[in-house]
Design an enzyme around this catalytic site. Structure first.
Site, mmCIF file in Angstrom:
data_model
loop_
_atom_site.group_PDB
_atom_site.id
_atom_site.type_symbol
_atom_site.label_atom_id
_atom_site.label_comp_id
_atom_site.label_asym_id
_atom_site.label_seq_id
_atom_site.Cartn_x
_atom_site.Cartn_y
_atom_site.Cartn_z
ATOM 1 N N GLN A 17 0.770 -1.249 0.000
ATOM 2 C CA GLN A 17 0.000 0.000 0.000
ATOM 3 C C GLN A 17 0.800 1.297 0.000
ATOM 4 O O GLN A 17 0.485 2.227 -0.739
ATOM 5 C CB GLN A 17 -0.972 0.025 1.191
ATOM 6 C CG GLN A 17 -1.902 1.207 1.153
ATOM 7 C CD GLN A 17 -2.877 1.321 2.312
ATOM 8 O OE1 GLN A 17 -3.404 2.386 2.544
ATOM 9 N NE2 GLN A 17 -3.137 0.254 3.038
ATOM 10 N N ASP A 73 12.055 -10.702 -13.564
ATOM 11 C CA ASP A 73 12.659 -11.418 -12.447
ATOM 12 C C ASP A 73 13.956 -10.700 -12.083
ATOM 13 O O ASP A 73 14.957 -10.782 -12.806
ATOM 14 C CB ASP A 73 12.937 -12.876 -12.844
ATOM 15 C CG ASP A 73 13.537 -13.673 -11.681
ATOM 16 O OD1 ASP A 73 13.903 -13.046 -10.663
ATOM 17 O OD2 ASP A 73 13.643 -14.908 -11.810
ATOM 18 N N LYS A 75 16.038 -11.253 -9.944
ATOM 19 C CA LYS A 75 17.164 -12.093 -9.511
ATOM 20 C C LYS A 75 17.787 -12.845 -10.687
ATOM 21 O O LYS A 75 18.722 -13.616 -10.515
ATOM 22 C CB LYS A 75 16.709 -13.046 -8.414
ATOM 23 C CG LYS A 75 16.369 -12.277 -7.136
ATOM 24 C CD LYS A 75 15.986 -13.158 -5.990
ATOM 25 C CE LYS A 75 15.795 -12.306 -4.738
ATOM 26 N NZ LYS A 75 15.091 -13.006 -3.697
ATOM 27 N N ASN A 96 9.376 0.245 -1.861
ATOM 28 C CA ASN A 96 9.095 0.083 -0.426
ATOM 29 C C ASN A 96 9.298 -1.371 -0.019
ATOM 30 O O ASN A 96 8.477 -1.966 0.672
ATOM 31 C CB ASN A 96 7.686 0.578 -0.056
ATOM 32 C CG ASN A 96 6.582 -0.261 -0.635
ATOM 33 O OD1 ASN A 96 6.587 -0.552 -1.821
ATOM 34 N ND2 ASN A 96 5.628 -0.666 0.193
ATOM 35 N N PHE A 97 10.418 -1.924 -0.485
ATOM 36 C CA PHE A 97 10.785 -3.273 -0.058
ATOM 37 C C PHE A 97 11.222 -3.253 1.399
ATOM 38 O O PHE A 97 11.482 -2.190 1.975
ATOM 39 C CB PHE A 97 11.946 -3.787 -0.906
ATOM 40 C CG PHE A 97 11.565 -4.136 -2.317
ATOM 41 C CD1 PHE A 97 10.530 -5.024 -2.576
ATOM 42 C CD2 PHE A 97 12.257 -3.593 -3.388
ATOM 43 C CE1 PHE A 97 10.180 -5.356 -3.881
ATOM 44 C CE2 PHE A 97 11.912 -3.916 -4.691
ATOM 45 C CZ PHE A 97 10.875 -4.801 -4.934
ATOM 46 N N TYR A 138 4.192 -3.032 8.821
ATOM 47 C CA TYR A 138 2.885 -2.853 8.177
ATOM 48 C C TYR A 138 2.145 -1.710 8.870
ATOM 49 O O TYR A 138 2.530 -1.258 9.959
ATOM 50 C CB TYR A 138 2.059 -4.138 8.271
ATOM 51 C CG TYR A 138 2.490 -5.199 7.274
ATOM 52 C CD1 TYR A 138 2.146 -5.108 5.932
ATOM 53 C CD2 TYR A 138 3.242 -6.299 7.675
ATOM 54 C CE1 TYR A 138 2.533 -6.074 5.008
ATOM 55 C CE2 TYR A 138 3.636 -7.268 6.760
ATOM 56 C CZ TYR A 138 3.271 -7.142 5.425
ATOM 57 O OH TYR A 138 3.663 -8.096 4.521
ATOM 58 N N GLU A 139 1.043 -1.306 8.227
ATOM 59 C CA GLU A 139 0.240 -0.162 8.680
ATOM 60 C C GLU A 139 0.104 -0.044 10.205
ATOM 61 O O GLU A 139 0.471 0.963 10.797
ATOM 62 C CB GLU A 139 -1.164 -0.274 8.050
ATOM 63 C CG GLU A 139 -2.197 0.688 8.576
ATOM 64 C CD GLU A 139 -1.899 2.128 8.209
ATOM 65 O OE1 GLU A 139 -1.568 2.394 7.052
ATOM 66 O OE2 GLU A 139 -2.003 2.993 9.097
ATOM 67 N N GLY A 247 -8.403 20.162 20.004
ATOM 68 C CA GLY A 247 -8.048 21.537 19.655
ATOM 69 C C GLY A 247 -8.593 22.493 20.695
ATOM 70 O O GLY A 247 -9.053 22.080 21.761
ATOM 71 N N GLN A 249 -11.272 24.237 20.527
ATOM 72 C CA GLN A 249 -12.741 24.309 20.536
ATOM 73 C C GLN A 249 -13.265 22.917 20.887
ATOM 74 O O GLN A 249 -13.159 21.996 20.076
ATOM 75 C CB GLN A 249 -13.269 24.730 19.158
ATOM 76 C CG GLN A 249 -12.658 26.000 18.609
ATOM 77 C CD GLN A 249 -13.121 27.267 19.324
ATOM 78 O OE1 GLN A 249 -14.023 27.233 20.174
ATOM 79 N NE2 GLN A 249 -12.508 28.383 18.997
HETATM 80 N N1 CAO Z 1 11.894 -10.376 -8.928
HETATM 81 C C1 CAO Z 1 12.538 -11.164 -8.053
HETATM 82 N N2 CAO Z 1 12.447 -11.010 -6.728
HETATM 83 C C2 CAO Z 1 11.649 -10.016 -6.294
HETATM 84 C C3 CAO Z 1 10.960 -9.156 -7.159
HETATM 85 C C4 CAO Z 1 11.101 -9.365 -8.542
HETATM 86 N N3 CAO Z 1 10.484 -8.617 -9.436
HETATM 87 N N4 CAO Z 1 10.264 -8.254 -6.428
HETATM 88 C C5 CAO Z 1 10.527 -8.559 -5.144
HETATM 89 N N5 CAO Z 1 11.344 -9.610 -5.057
HETATM 90 C C6 CAO Z 1 11.904 -10.256 -3.883
HETATM 91 C C7 CAO Z 1 12.925 -9.362 -3.208
HETATM 92 O O1 CAO Z 1 14.166 -9.447 -3.848
HETATM 93 C C8 CAO Z 1 12.908 -9.894 -1.807
HETATM 94 O O2 CAO Z 1 13.692 -11.046 -1.714
HETATM 95 P P1 CAO Z 1 14.936 -11.235 -0.672
HETATM 96 O O3 CAO Z 1 14.344 -11.054 0.698
HETATM 97 O O4 CAO Z 1 15.419 -12.612 -0.959
HETATM 98 O O5 CAO Z 1 15.932 -10.182 -0.933
HETATM 99 C C9 CAO Z 1 11.425 -10.246 -1.638
HETATM 100 O O6 CAO Z 1 10.884 -10.432 -2.918
HETATM 101 C C10 CAO Z 1 10.552 -9.129 -1.099
HETATM 102 O O7 CAO Z 1 10.975 -8.805 0.122
HETATM 103 P P2 CAO Z 1 10.162 -7.816 1.097
HETATM 104 O O8 CAO Z 1 10.907 -7.891 2.382
HETATM 105 O O9 CAO Z 1 9.987 -6.463 0.556
HETATM 106 O O10 CAO Z 1 8.701 -8.447 1.147
HETATM 107 P P3 CAO Z 1 7.899 -9.115 2.336
HETATM 108 O O11 CAO Z 1 6.626 -9.586 1.748
HETATM 109 O O12 CAO Z 1 8.718 -10.112 3.071
HETATM 110 O O13 CAO Z 1 7.606 -7.889 3.333
HETATM 111 C C11 CAO Z 1 6.837 -5.666 3.841
HETATM 112 C C12 CAO Z 1 6.611 -6.945 3.041
HETATM 113 C C13 CAO Z 1 5.774 -4.661 3.412
HETATM 114 C C14 CAO Z 1 6.673 -5.955 5.337
HETATM 115 C C15 CAO Z 1 8.238 -5.107 3.555
HETATM 116 O O14 CAO Z 1 8.376 -4.946 2.165
HETATM 117 C C16 CAO Z 1 8.522 -3.785 4.235
HETATM 118 O O15 CAO Z 1 8.775 -3.719 5.432
HETATM 119 N N6 CAO Z 1 8.519 -2.670 3.471
HETATM 120 C C17 CAO Z 1 8.883 -1.380 3.945
HETATM 121 C C18 CAO Z 1 7.786 -0.761 4.774
HETATM 122 C C19 CAO Z 1 6.495 -0.680 4.032
HETATM 123 O O16 CAO Z 1 6.375 -0.113 2.965
HETATM 124 N N7 CAO Z 1 5.461 -1.198 4.673
HETATM 125 C C20 CAO Z 1 4.109 -0.979 4.228
HETATM 126 C C21 CAO Z 1 3.617 -2.007 3.366
HETATM 127 S S1 CAO Z 1 1.921 -1.697 3.085
HETATM 128 O O17 CAO Z 1 1.188 -2.231 4.454
#
Ligand code: CAO
Length: 426
Positions: A17, A73, A75, A96-97, A138-139, A247, A249
């Site tokens: 999100q 991909d 990777k 936002n990974f 997360y949120e 506030g 008021q």
């Molecule tokens: N091709 C190959 N691999 C991919 C890819 C693609 N196109 N897109 C993503 N991936 C892989 C990444 O390389 C990663 O792998 P590794 O861990 O092996 O390096 C994995 O997918 C994604 O990792 P992630 O940590 O981002 O995803 P998650 O589902 O485990 O966690 C979240 C999700 C939201 C908790 C995390 O991304 C995060 O903390 N983000 C930052 C804060 C944020 O934005 N939070 C709000 C999210 S909305 O509620």
């Protein structure tokens, strides 16, 4: 008519999100937003909270309008090559990974700068540098760690999260502002820069009035909180405020006619000082206009509960809309509690494009929010979200300028997962 961000190309590496909120806004303002997704799977939200079998969920569609989707991909060796080409061809990379993910893909800030010194590299993370910088967020975690939950809810209940997605969508908004600001600075410096927005920081920014109150506590009780009038002592941290206005008021949520059966038959009522006499007249308490216990705002503070209980005796005789009509005639600030159903059916929100109906090839018509920010010279047309990989070949040819031979080579390598639009995986 042109769009404000025409000519800006975004490499959208976002998911769930917070990041997608940001890039959807930029796309609404006219940026060409290229969403990179994992072949065969895509953004995890495509398959989450599904209401229509085999169709992208509302969770996904409502956050990814006006974007193009390419599957790569990241990777795969040739996938990395594609991404390098896109980094060179884009103005902004948004992601936002989880912490460290992009570095592990080989795209450190140093590498990105080598590839494209004009690139703006924008990230959302849960936390900024410090003890929690490596944590996924997360949120609701952001709401809890940013000060919102501890100050939301009722005094005698647990901390509460709010339905407004201040951690995700709120931080997405902050990031979007950072990006357009960096784009503006680039027009002078010619250089890109890093833009970082932490969800904890974003929530705290939105909770600043609570940090204000934290410091006011050192100088005595918070008199505008109803607990003051109820004689409940304050602790050492900003307390939960229930429905207090927060506030200068005082306000509270009051029952209206039908509250016994309708969970939303309520109105928010503000006892704004300049219209105190009008409030007293409307509720039939004209004696309060001059009575020393009620005439001045300071005198009213210890009596807020009694005052709101008395006003509620009046609001309970009216529907929330009748009360709104009567109170607005006297400029008394108030607002009915509107349900999502009522908002979805409100004609004026359709007319302004705040709520729009969109048609989608696999799920049919659905409602979504439009752009809440209206620009007079850059109107927003809300276009459906892309199918997974719908624009893969188009982007290879148009943005990376690949010819047929090169496209066939990339397809055969497996780096783009076949390049055919697919339904999202569960
Ligand atoms: N091709 C190959 N691999 C991919 C890819 C693609 N196109 N897109 C993503 N991936 C892989 C990444 O390389 C990663 O792998 P590794 O861990 O092996 O390096 C994995 O997918 C994604 O990792 P992630 O940590 O981002 O995803 P998650 O589902 O485990 O966690 C979240 C999700 C939201 C908790 C995390 O991304 C995060 O903390 N983000 C930052 C804060 C944020 O934005 N939070 C709000 C999210 S909305 O509620």
């Amino acid at each position: 008519m042109g769009k404000a961000l025409d000519g800006v190309r975004i490499l959208d590496f976002t998911h769930v999100q917070s990041g997608p909120t940001c890039t959807q806004l930029l796309a609404w303002f006219g940026a060409d937003c290229i969403k990179v997704e994992r072949p065969g799977a895509g953004d995890v939200t495509r398959g989450q909270l599904r209401d229509v079998p085999n169709a992208d969920s509302l969770y996904f569609t409502m956050l990814n309008h006006n974007k193009r989707s390419i599957t790569i991909d990241a990777k795969h060796a040739q996938g990395k090559e594609l991404l390098e080409g896109l980094v060179k061809a884009c103005d902004v990379l948004v992601e936002n990974f989880g912490p460290g993910v992009l570095d592990r893909m080989g795209f450190t800030w140093e590498r990105l700068q080598q590839l494209n010194p004009r690139l703006i590299y924008a990230s959302v993370k849960g936390f900024g540098p410090g003890p929690y910088e490596d944590c996924k967020v997360y949120e609701n975690v952001a709401q809890c760690t940013g000060g919102s939950a501890s100050t939301t809810g009722f005094r005698d209940g647990p901390p509460l999260v709010t339905g407004a997605q201040i951690g995700d969508s709120g931080t997405g908004l902050h990031l979007a502002l950072g990006i357009v600001t960096a784009l503006y600075q680039r027009t002078v410096t010619g250089k890109g820069q890093r833009v970082q927005a932490a969800m904890q920081d974003g929530v705290l920014n939105l909770c600043r009035v609570k940090l204000r109150d934290q410091q006011r506590l050192a100088h005595g009780p918070l008199k505008e909180f109803s607990q003051y009038g109820e004689g409940v002592a304050f602790g050492d941290a900003t307390p939960r405020a229930g429905n207090d206005s927060g506030g200068g008021q005082p306000g509270w949520i009051l029952k209206c006619k039908g509250w016994e059966t309708d969970p939303n038959a309520y109105i928010y009522f503000i006892t704004q000082a300049p219209v105190w006499a009008e409030i007293c007249k409307v509720i039939g308490k004209e004696e309060w206009i001059t009575h020393p216990d009620y005439a001045k705002p300071d005198a009213r503070l210890p009596r807020l509960k009694h005052i709101f209980d008395t006003i509620e005796q009046w609001t309970m005789t009216k529907t929330k809309f009748e009360a709104m009509d009567i109170l607005n005639k006297d400029d008394i600030p108030c607002g009915p509690i509107l349900s999502m159903k009522e908002l979805a059916e409100e004609p004026s929100l359709r007319e302004t494009g705040t709520i729009v109906e969109v048609d989608h090839p696999t799920r049919g018509k659905y409602l979504t929010v439009g752009n809440p920010i209206k620009l007079s010279d850059s109107p927003t047309d809300v276009l459906r979200s892309p199918l997974l990989g719908e624009h893969t070949e188009e982007i290879l040819r148009q943005v990376l300028r690949y010819d047929d031979k090169k496209v066939a080579e990339i397809k055969a390598s497996g780096a783009i997962g076949g390049g055919k639009p697919t339904a999202a995986a569960e």
